[in-house]
Design an enzyme around this catalytic site. Structure first.
Site, PDB file in Angstrom:
ATOM      1  N   ASN A 114      41.613  25.446  33.089  1.00 28.87           N
ATOM      2  CA  ASN A 114      41.412  26.321  34.237  1.00 28.87           C
ATOM      3  C   ASN A 114      39.948  26.726  34.302  1.00 28.87           C
ATOM      4  O   ASN A 114      39.283  26.776  33.273  1.00 28.87           O
ATOM      5  CB  ASN A 114      42.275  27.585  34.093  1.00 28.87           C
ATOM      6  N   ASP A 125      47.431  32.043  23.914  1.00 28.93           N
ATOM      7  CA  ASP A 125      46.673  30.799  24.037  1.00 28.93           C
ATOM      8  C   ASP A 125      47.163  29.749  23.047  1.00 28.93           C
ATOM      9  O   ASP A 125      47.067  28.548  23.306  1.00 28.93           O
ATOM     10  CB  ASP A 125      45.187  31.069  23.816  1.00 28.93           C
ATOM     11  N   GLU A 128      44.837  37.947  23.373  1.00 24.22           N
ATOM     12  CA  GLU A 128      44.495  37.114  24.527  1.00 24.22           C
ATOM     13  C   GLU A 128      43.010  36.775  24.559  1.00 24.22           C
ATOM     14  O   GLU A 128      42.154  37.655  24.424  1.00 24.22           O
ATOM     15  CB  GLU A 128      44.871  37.847  25.820  1.00 24.22           C
ATOM     16  N   ASP A 129      42.706  35.495  24.736  1.00 22.54           N
ATOM     17  CA  ASP A 129      41.355  34.989  25.000  1.00 22.54           C
ATOM     18  C   ASP A 129      40.331  35.382  23.933  1.00 22.54           C
ATOM     19  O   ASP A 129      39.193  35.768  24.238  1.00 22.54           O
ATOM     20  CB  ASP A 129      40.883  35.428  26.391  1.00 22.54           C
TER      21      ASP A 129
END
Length: 590
Positions: free
Chosen positions: A438, A292, A268-269
């Site tokens: 976002n 992602d 993640e990220d």
């Protein structure tokens, strides 16, 4: 009397941190816990704690008399008290801290309240507020959750995993904190994103919280603000790069494989320079995926399928323009290309029906210094066009490429200008515009403006939640292309099927399952994605589709649809207080 554990149910055995057994009874009856803790120890464990809901019998058996107000309350009464206090808060970060504190002391009540108020709670425990919480992590720190792995731990990660105290882990979310939502490098504060994602697994797919583990690989930070902050809790060094970085990740993956070989790892990220490499390097070593890339690709494909159906454009003929060439857009391009090929397109035709723009303009094969992860989506030089100025890139791309849909994940607010939206509306009866960045302050287009500029005809999806917009004939729904519609069900489906690998095809069937969760009559009204309020129903459909695909493709052991459904029924937890059975420290029923 000790209840027999069903063979398909997970059991959480006593460990360093959790002195209890948890299992699910057959026939869908409540979860049961065999407890060795008493008094303060029982009340302070967030999994076991019932707060004022401990019955009089519980209080007598477990040494709780005098430690709690005398009148027992129901879970519903407790949730009403939480709502009353929550409603008094007027700042999103304060709401986040309130909910995290509740999660730390009573997980059942936290998840009950979250499910009952899903649409208002999601923006607090996840995007956009969790991004701010990651930024403020060292200043709002209250209590540790998850594990922190640093380069100093490369040769001792087994001990760290043991220190977690978790006998079994079904799913972990792992980040190195370099690209946290729209906030960039947050170092150790990235643990907040892992915690937030796993909260969504329990809310959305019913994965029991004790089967999840948030992880941050704290390899340092290049964020000057953090390095200068005297309160920063992370590793105060520049980010580890190159060989040493991957030595740490190799050691971590090997340790996870030894301790929890069935655990699903969600990357993640990570920054785009590492995201693709990490996915490709480890997906055959441990069942893992990058949300992602694959999760975003699947939810965009879901929305696009239904939008194209409304617009009456076959997927095989659709031209898609991407603004951005990072994980989100390349992942979406991969998913859409595979779906086009499955629909009958030749691979070259499918590739040439998509164009990608980045900060340097059109991504083309002949560009000097083109990054390796962009080469797969680069347009052949023979089809390329040139632009006259940076502010003309999008209008000229629309004019040359004539897309049916524009998918944007740039982090640049307002890139969908009036000129661009009107150009799309001139080309298409139902222009498709996805503004995915976002938080909402970074969204590429404001839904109200995009609908107004297209005379109410645009089919819009956004990354952040937006209310319906008044159109020509009534309210127009704004689909939230939230990966939450995809990844909880994928993780659960991979877990119940015992998948040894998480494949692209599993995300393809997940995308189709999500699209099919929108009834045809609602599609006719302009709905292109289900609401996040329907997440339990959606996750169930996704999990069954993913589990079935895992078995079909041979990455999971043979299991019938009925067996998968039975496992799903056993695995999906509903936040209700568990029945208690007393055990002595040896685990024998008392």
């Amino acid at each position: 009397m000790t209840t027999t554990v069903e063979p398909t149910a997970r059991t959480i055995r006593p460990s360093l941190r959790h002195p209890y057994h948890i299992h699910r009874r057959a026939g869908g009856r409540p979860w049961t816990v065999e407890v060795t803790a008493r008094g303060h120890a029982l009340r302070q464990d967030p999994v076991l704690n019932k707060g004022t809901a401990f019955t009089l019998e519980d209080r007598d058996r477990f040494g709780l008399h005098g430690l709690i107000p005398p009148s027992p309350a129901s879970l519903e009464e407790q949730a009403a008290r939480v709502e009353e206090n929550y409603s008094r808060l007027d700042d999103d970060l304060s709401r986040y801290l309130f909910l995290i504190a509740l999660q730390d002391r009573n997980e059942t009540l936290f998840y009950r309240f979250g499910l009952d108020h899903l649409e208002s709670v999601l923006p607090i425990v996840y995007t956009p507020t969790v991004g701010r919480a990651c930024q403020e992590y060292s200043h709002i720190y209250r209590k540790p959750r998850g594990i922190y792995v640093t380069p100093d731990d490369t040769h001792d990660i087994d001990s760290i995993l043991e220190n977690s105290g978790q006998e079994d882990v079904a799913l972990m979310v792992v980040t190195d904190g370099e690209r946290i939502l729209g906030t960039g490098d947050q170092g150790a504060g990235g643990i907040g994103i892992s915690i937030g994602k796993l909260t969504l697994y329990s809310l959305g797919a019913g994965l029991h919280p004790t089967l999840t583990l948030p992880v941050v690989l704290d390899v340092g930070t290049d964020n000057e603000t953090l390095l200068r902050d005297p309160m920063y809790l992370g590793r105060r060094e520049r980010r580890l790069r190159g060989k040493a970085y991957f030595e740490l990740l190799d050691a971590f993956v090997e340790a996870v494989s030894r301790r929890w070989p069935r655990a699903i790892v969600q990357w993640e990220d990570f920054a785009k320079e590492n995201a693709f490499t990490v996915l490709d390097r480890y997906r055959d070593r441990v069942p893992s995926f990058n949300d992602d890339i694959l999760g975003t690709g699947a939810v965009v494909l879901s929305a696009l399928r239904n939008a194209l159906e409304i617009a009456r454009v076959p997927l095989s003929e659709a031209r898609i323009l991407f603004l951005g060439a990072g994980e989100a857009c390349i992942g979406s391009g991969r998913a859409i290309k595979a779906a086009k090929v499955a629909a009958g397109c030749a691979p070259q035709q499918a590739a040439e029906s998509m164009a990608f723009l980045d900060t340097q303009g059109l991504v083309v094969e002949g560009r000097e210094g083109l990054e390796s992860f962009k080469r797969e989506v680069a347009m052949p030089d023979r089809l390329a066009w040139t632009t006259t100025a940076p502010d003309r890139v999008l209008p000229e791309a629309i004019d040359h490429f004539r897309p049916h849909a524009v998918v944007a994940a740039t982090g640049v607010a307002g890139i969908f200008t009036e000129e661009s939206v009107k150009a799309m509306a001139a080309l298409n009866a139902r222009p498709i515009l996805f503004a995915l960045s976002n938080p909402s302050a970074l969204t590429e287009g404001v839904p109200e403006e995009m609908l107004r500029w297209s005379q109410g005809r645009a089919l819009v999806a956004t990354g952040s939640p937006f209310p319906p917009v008044q159109g020509l004939t009534g309210p127009v729904p704004i689909a939230q292309a939230n990966n939450m519609l995809i990844f909880p069900g994928v993780g659960l489906g991979a877990s119940i099927s015992r998948a040894a690998r998480v494949t692209d095809e599993m995300f393809a069937v997940a995308a189709l399952a999500v699209a099919d969760c929108v009834p045809r009559e609602r599609r006719a009204q302009g709905y292109i994605l289900p609401s996040v309020s329907e997440i339990r129903r959606v996750s169930r459909s996704v999990a069954l589709a993913v589990g079935t695909e895992a078995v079909r493709s041979g990455v999971a052991p043979e299991a019938s649809p009925g067996e998968l459904k039975e496992r799903l029924d056993l695995e999906m937890w509903s936040p209700q207080y568990m029945d208690f059975e007393w055990s002595d420290e040896s685990g024998r029923s008392a």
